[in-house]
Scaffold this active site. Sequence first.
Site, short mmCIF file in Angstrom:
data_model
loop_
_atom_site.label_atom_id
_atom_site.label_comp_id
_atom_site.label_asym_id
_atom_site.label_seq_id
_atom_site.Cartn_x
_atom_site.Cartn_y
_atom_site.Cartn_z
N GLU A 58 49.37 26.67 24.21
CA GLU A 58 50.42 26.80 25.22
C GLU A 58 51.19 25.50 25.45
O GLU A 58 51.89 25.35 26.45
CB GLU A 58 49.83 27.36 26.52
CG GLU A 58 49.25 28.75 26.29
CD GLU A 58 48.77 29.44 27.54
OE1 GLU A 58 48.75 28.80 28.61
OE2 GLU A 58 48.41 30.63 27.45
N LYS A 78 51.02 40.37 33.21
CA LYS A 78 51.28 40.24 31.77
C LYS A 78 51.63 41.63 31.26
O LYS A 78 50.75 42.48 31.18
CB LYS A 78 50.03 39.72 31.05
CG LYS A 78 49.64 38.30 31.42
CD LYS A 78 48.30 37.96 30.77
CE LYS A 78 47.95 36.49 30.94
NZ LYS A 78 46.58 36.20 30.47
#
Length: 433
Positions: free
Chosen positions: A209, A343
């Site tokens: 990330e 999500k």
Amino acid sequence: MSKIVKVIGREIIDSRGNPTVEAEVHLEGGFVGMAAAPSGASTGSREALELRDGDKSRFLGKGVLKALEAVNGPIAQALLGKDAKDQAAIDQIMIDLDGTENKSKFGANAILAVSLANAKAAAAAKGMPLYAHIAELNGTAGVYSMPLPMMNIINGGEHADNNVDIQEFMIQPVGAKTLKEAVRMGAEVFHNLAKVLKSKGYNTAVGDEGGFAPNLKSNAEALEVIAEAVAAAGYVLGKDITLAMDCAASEFYDAEKKEYNLKGEGRIFTSNEFSDYLADLTTKFPIVSIEDGLDESDWDGFAYQTKELGKKIQIVGDDLFVTNTKILKRGIDNGIANSILIKFNQIGSLTETLAAIKMAKDAGYTAVISHRSGETEDATIADLAVGTAAGQIKTGSMSRSDRVAKYNQLIRIEEALGAKAPFNGLKEVKGQA
């Protein structure tokens, strides 16, 4: 003008070099929407199924040709002639056609890519930005806000090849007046963190990330080096910058022994002991949000953690709730956590994602919009955060274009909306208003 005339699926590559599904939805007016499904590394066991081929001779078994067969075959056929502006109907057609509880026939990656591409095509047909169309779908037309970013600047757990057990150590630029200023502050801390790590002889390679992924002496040391970086950047920790953590505790939970094993530190905890460990960290550092602080099945432990910390700290359920309204309702009814991570590939359609956000907000929970560790240049979550006025977003660090694409889209949206989309900073975080 908004009837669907063609649906196309293709196999593209995500930020980890794995295949994913990209879909295009074409409308009769010449409008086209295109979107790609993200992919997670630390996944909750109750997430909608991401369909992979399992053919080891292609992409080590991670190909998505089966999902593409669904997009280019039954899904495309079922959606021909349907009105793209009716998002709920489009999503329901795909859900019914799949016919399984967890979208395992077609794959959530197939259904989601088409769902998002459809929303983009409909927005184009209506002549409006995606965030504005999402606000209309959400029943909150014209209501926007810019989200407070949670920037993952030290990666551990499943997102990195290091000895740090806790998956994400994040900063929140709460002293900023605008999203654009928040991004600048985050970038400055990120660059100063690189200097701090180098000065200590630590590795500055990045994880999935975009955050740094060094080996550290302890999880607390991750917070200590971030504190140094914040000071070096000229900011005051706790005033200009607050901290957040994603433990992803399911990844180091031993279900048989009912223990949490921080192997990097050589420490083992019971459920309540681990909550107490986290509580101790919050007394030493200005941590305002903790995500997945226990295993997804440890509901009794979450009840304790919420009782101990929930009045002053945002307790976020990710693997715990998996963007699923049935599971979230159980959490709300039992006073478990006070926030949900959103999500959309956990549930597999835009309509179901909006339902989870609404349920959370109606119950006084916050909703944090999130990327996955496997991403593409698709920046739909930026529009989702603004269009639902969710208030918070997690989309990685200040490196890797798959992460930065979302920040750049937020900057563009803020420029377009101006005062119509306020940046509320720390007020958006549960327990901090």
